[in-house]
Design an enzyme around this catalytic site. Structure first.
Site, PDB file in Angstrom:
ATOM      1  N   LYS A  37       0.441  -0.823   0.148  1.00  6.41           N
ATOM      2  CA  LYS A  37      -0.083  -0.114   0.091  1.00  6.41           C
ATOM      3  C   LYS A  37       0.829   1.224   0.001  1.00  6.41           C
ATOM      4  CE  LYS A  37      -2.306  -1.532   3.806  1.00  6.41           C
ATOM      5  NZ  LYS A  37      -3.090  -1.713   5.207  1.00  6.41           N
ATOM      6  N   SER A  84      -6.054   4.073  11.283  1.00 10.87           N
ATOM      7  CA  SER A  84      -5.795   5.329  10.128  1.00 10.87           C
ATOM      8  C   SER A  84      -6.460   5.060   9.608  1.00 10.87           C
ATOM      9  CB  SER A  84      -4.594   4.294  10.273  1.00 10.87           C
ATOM     10  OG  SER A  84      -3.761   4.887  11.151  1.00 10.87           O
TER      11      SER A  84
END
Lengths: 158, 158, 158, 158, 158, 158
Positions: free
Chosen positions: A41, A128
C-alpha cells in the site's frame, strides 16, 4: 532493561495507538514506536511525516522512542535488543491476522514474544483507515486524532 | 520491579499454560501464577492440588511464584503490586470473552493493564477441559500435560 | 402504529439495555420491553423484580411499556401486534446466536422482522452476567447499572 | 414520519438487498435506498445505472425512494431527515466492519441510529461481488439477481 | 471411482497445501490439484510455474494429478467427473469466505460437495501470501515451503 | 473400501444432519452414523431412541449404517476401519470447537482425517437444541425434523 517494540503503519497515529503507547510505557523499561514499510500500500504520509506526528504525540513520555525500519520485523527487534513486540487488538478481524503474524514471528525468532494490548473501549472503532476516510469525506476527526494530526490531514487534503 | 499476574483455573495446568509462563518470565521481573476461584463450576482438583501441580511445573523458573485468590481479580493484583494481568489467547472464542474481561477490569482499575500472549501453535487446541475429557475417556494425555499432572489425573480417576 | 418488542432476560437490566431502549423509542411508535422466561437457567431475580427494575429505568419514556411472557416469542409478538423484534448486538459471539434465532423466528413468522441495534461503545463489555459476577465478588457496579438496580443487587446478596 | 436510509454500493442490486428492502418498508414510513460513492473501488456500473436497476427492483413498493449521494453518510441522512440507517448483516465478516461503522457514525451523529437486518437464509451467500464473479466467469446468476439485472450484466460483459 | 478436486492459487504451494494433499489421497481414489485463474490479482508465478512446483511436491503420490483451469470451478469439476471439491480451512477468516463459496457452488451444482480439511496445527499460520512477504523481506522460508519452491522464490526475486 | 464415521449426539436428528448424511454417502463407500455418549449433558432421548430415529431417517440409503459408541472417538473409528471423521459446520461457533477437536483427534490418531461438510443454507440455523427449545415451547418443528421425529418429540413432552 526490558525493551518492547511497537511497530505499525501509523498512517496517521490515532488516539487508539496513543492509548496503547501510554499503557505500554508503564509495563516496559523502554518502548520503541516504529514505522514499518509496507510494499503493497502507498501510505498517505511519508515515513518522516508519520514519525513526526508520533513524536509530537508521545513527547511527554520519557521512556518512549520513535523510529522507522525496513525488512523483517524480528530482525529489527533483535538489532534493538527488544524482547517483546507490542500489537494492539481492537477487534476480531485484527485477531486472525495478528495470530498468524505472532506464530510466524515466533517461528522466525523464538526468543521474541508478541504481547497484545487492547485500547480503551471508546477507541474500539478507531483506525487509521477510518481516519483517512472520514477526513477525505470532510468529516470531523477531532475525536479520533490529536489536533496536530488533524492539521496534517487538512494540509494533505488541500 | 514490574510484576505481572497470570490468573486462571489451571484445572489442571497444561503445556499451553506452561508455554505462556516460560515466556512471561522473560518479559517481567516477577510473574505470579494464581489459581482463581470459580463459583459456577466445581473443579476436578482442589485449589491446593492445582497450586501443587503448577509449582511442580515451574520449579525451574526463579522469578515465578504460585498463589491462589478469592474475590475480584483487580483487587488481588493491586494487593500484589502488579501492573499487568497476563491472559493466554488460543482462539477466537477466547478473544471475545477476554476482550470483555479486559475492558471490565480496566473500568475497575485504570492503572492495571491486561496483556495477551499466544501459546505455541502446537498448543492451540490444548485446554484444561480437553485434558479432562481425554483423560476421562481413557486417552493418552502425555502430549498435553507434564508427567506429574498425568499421574494426578490417573489418581483422580481411579 | 409500528410496534417493536425488545425481549430479554434482563437479569438485571444494565446501562447497555437502557441505551438500546432509549434509541428504539425514537425509531418505533411503541416499544414493549418484555422479560422472557428461560427454562434452563434459574434467574437471580424473579420476573416481577426484573419488570420492576426495568420500569424504574424507563419511566421517562412515554412510548415504552414493560411486560413479561411465556412460550414462543413470535406468538407473543403477534398477540402484541408487533412487527419488529429488537435485539442488541454487543459482540461477535452474540452475533452467531442471534443470527440463528433471527432465521428461526423468520421461519416461524414471516411477517415479523428482527432488527439489531448496537449499544454505545462504552457498554460493549457490559452484560447482566458480568454485573452479577462483579456484584457477587463485591465489586463496584455503579458504572454498569442504575443506582436502583445496584441497591437490588446488594439486597439480593445480603 | 420515521424515515430510514439504506445506503450501499448496489453494484449491482441482488435478491439479498431486495429482501432487506421489502422488510424495511414494513418497519418504517419511508425507506430511501441510496447509492454511495466509493473512492477506492471503481464500480462495474455507473451510479445512474445502479439507481436504475434499484428502481426497477422496488417499483412495487409505495414508500420506497431511490437516490445517490456523495460525502459523509450521516450528513446525507440528516439532510433527508432520516433517523435510522439500515444495514444488512449476512455474515460474521460483515459484522466487524459494520460494528465499526455504526460506532463511528454514532460518534459523528448521536441522533441517528444504525439498525441491522438479516436477509433470508437462502441469500446468506449472495453478494454483489459474487454476482460479478459468477457473471464474469459465464455462470448463471438467475438465482442471485432479478432478470433485468442479469440482462444488464450480460450487456456490460459483451 | 471417487474423484476429488483441490483448487487454489498455489502461488506458491506451501507445506500447508502439501499436508492437505497427502491426507486427501488417503480419502479419495483420485485427487486433482488444480491451479485456478484469478482475474483480480496478478500472481507472482505463472500457471505453468505453479503447476511445476506442485508436481515436484506431490511426485511421490500415485493417485494425485496436477492441472490448471479457467472459468467456473463447478464446470471444471463436472468435466473431470469429480464429486468433491477439497478446501483447506486454517482459520476463521477462511471459514467465512469458504462458507459463501460452498453455498454458491452448491446452488450452481447440487451434485458436487465441498469438503473442508484442516492442515496440521504447525501450518495454521502458513499461507502463500505470508511466504511471499517473508521471502520478499529476505527472511528464511525453509519451514514454510519445500526446497525447490524456496529456490524458485529466490530466482523470482533476483 | 473408504469408510467414514459421522459421530454426534443426534438428540434428535434434524434435517441438517440428514442433509450431511445424504451427501456423505455419495463421497464414501460406507458411512457409519454413530451416536456418541456425552457425560456432561443428559440427553432428551436414550441412545436406543436416537439410533431408532436415525435409522428411520436414512432407511433409503444403502451404504449407511447406524451405531452408537462409548469412549474415545478415534478408538471407535479405528475399530470400524474408518479413515475419515465427518463433521458438520453450520456456523462460526461450530468452527472453533471443531477446529480444536480435529487437531486433538489428529494428535491422537495421525491416520484418521476429519473432513467438514456444510448443510444446505436453509438448514444453517437448525440444531438439535433449537428443535428441543421450539418443541418445548409448543412451536411447530415440521420444517426442522422429519415427521417421525416430530411425533417422538410430542410423545416425550406429553
Amino acid at each position: 532493561m526490558k525493551i518492547a517494540v511497537y511497530p505499525g503503519s501509523f498512517d496517521p497515529i490515532t488516539f487508539g495507538h496513543i492509548d496503547i503507547i501510554e499503557r505500554a510505557v508503564t509495563l516496559f523499561d523502554k518502548v520503541i514506536v516504529t514505522v514499518s514499510q509496507n510494499f503493497e500500500k502507498t501510505p498517505w504520509f511519508t515515513a518522516a511525516e508519520r514519525c513526526e506526528m508520533i513524536k509530537d504525540s508521545v513527547s511527554g513520555l520519557a521512556n518512549c522512542e520513535v523510529d522507522h525500519f525496513k525488512g523483517l520485523l524480528v530482525d529489527y527487534v533483535s538489532r534493538m535488543h527488544g524482547t517483546a513486540i507490542i500489537r494492539g487488538l481492537r477487534a476480531l478481524s485484527d485477531f486472525e491476522f495478528e495470530f498468524k503474524m505472532a506464530l510466524m514471528n515466533r517461528s522466525l525468532a523464538e526468543d521474541i514474544t508478541t504481547v497484545f494490548m487492547m485500547p480503551h473501549a471508546r477507541y474500539t472503532h478507531v483506525s487509521s483507515s477510518l481516519v483517512r476516510e472520514v477526513a477525505g469525506l470532510g468529516g470531523d476527526v477531532s475525536m479520533l486524532v490529536p489536533d496536530h494530526v488533524a492539521r496534517m490531514l487538512k494540509k494533505k487534503l488541500a
